[in-house]
Design an enzyme around this catalytic site. Structure first.
Site, mmCIF file in Angstrom:
data_model
loop_
_atom_site.group_PDB
_atom_site.id
_atom_site.type_symbol
_atom_site.label_atom_id
_atom_site.label_comp_id
_atom_site.label_asym_id
_atom_site.label_seq_id
_atom_site.Cartn_x
_atom_site.Cartn_y
_atom_site.Cartn_z
ATOM 1 C CB CYS A 179 10.393 75.612 24.926
ATOM 2 S SG CYS A 179 10.964 75.979 26.595
ATOM 3 C CD GLU A 222 10.511 72.036 27.824
ATOM 4 O OE1 GLU A 222 10.891 72.618 28.863
ATOM 5 O OE2 GLU A 222 9.322 71.823 27.559
ATOM 6 C CD GLU A 275 9.860 74.226 34.140
ATOM 7 O OE1 GLU A 275 8.673 74.403 34.424
ATOM 8 O OE2 GLU A 275 10.276 73.257 33.491
ATOM 9 C CB CYS A 290 6.079 77.219 26.907
ATOM 10 S SG CYS A 290 7.784 77.831 26.907
ATOM 11 C CB CYS A 318 11.112 75.870 29.935
ATOM 12 S SG CYS A 318 9.639 76.893 30.082
#
Length: 99
Positions: free
Chosen positions: A52, A13, A2, A49, A11
Site C-alpha cells: 500500500c 487503502e 482483505e 503495509c 487492503c
C-alpha cells in the site's frame, strides 16, 4: 477486500485509491485516513503495509502532489505529510539515475 490468506485480498487503502483513480482520474488524492478494528474495537495504532505504501507513493508521483496520510489509532492520529515519508529509500522514477 482483505483476506487472511495473504495475498488473496486487497487492503482497503489500495481499494480506496484504485476506486478514486477510476472515478476521478484527473484529480489528485489530497488525503487518506486509515483506521482498523479487531473484534469490534478500534486498534491502538495502524499503518499501511509495504504494498500500500508503494501504491500511495506512485499516486503522489503520478500527480506531482503530496498526499497526507492519517493513521487513526485509539489514542492519537498520526499525520504523515506525504506517502513518500512512509516509504524511505523507495524505488520509482524519481530515484532512478543515469550513470
Amino acid at each position: 477486500q482483505e483476506n487472511a490468506a495473504y495475498p488473496s485480498g486487497l487492503c482497503a487503502e489500495r481499494v480506496a485509491l484504485f476506486h478514486a483513480g477510476h472515478k476521478y482520474p484527473d484529480i489528485a488524492v489530497v488525503a487518506l485516513a486509515i483506521a482498523a478494528a479487531t473484534n469490534g474495537s478500534q486498534v491502538e495504532s495502524i499503518s499501511p503495509c509495504g504494498a500500500c505504501r508503494q501504491v500511495l507513493l506512485e499516486a503522489e508521483q503520478r500527480y506531482g502532489k503530496s498526499m497526507k496520510v492519517l493513521l487513526c489509532g485509539t489514542k492519537e492520529v498520526v499525520v504523515a505529510e506525504s506517502a513518500e515519508s512512509l516509504l524511505p529509500l523507495c524505488f520509482g522514477a524519481k530515484y532512478l539515475k543515469d550513470d
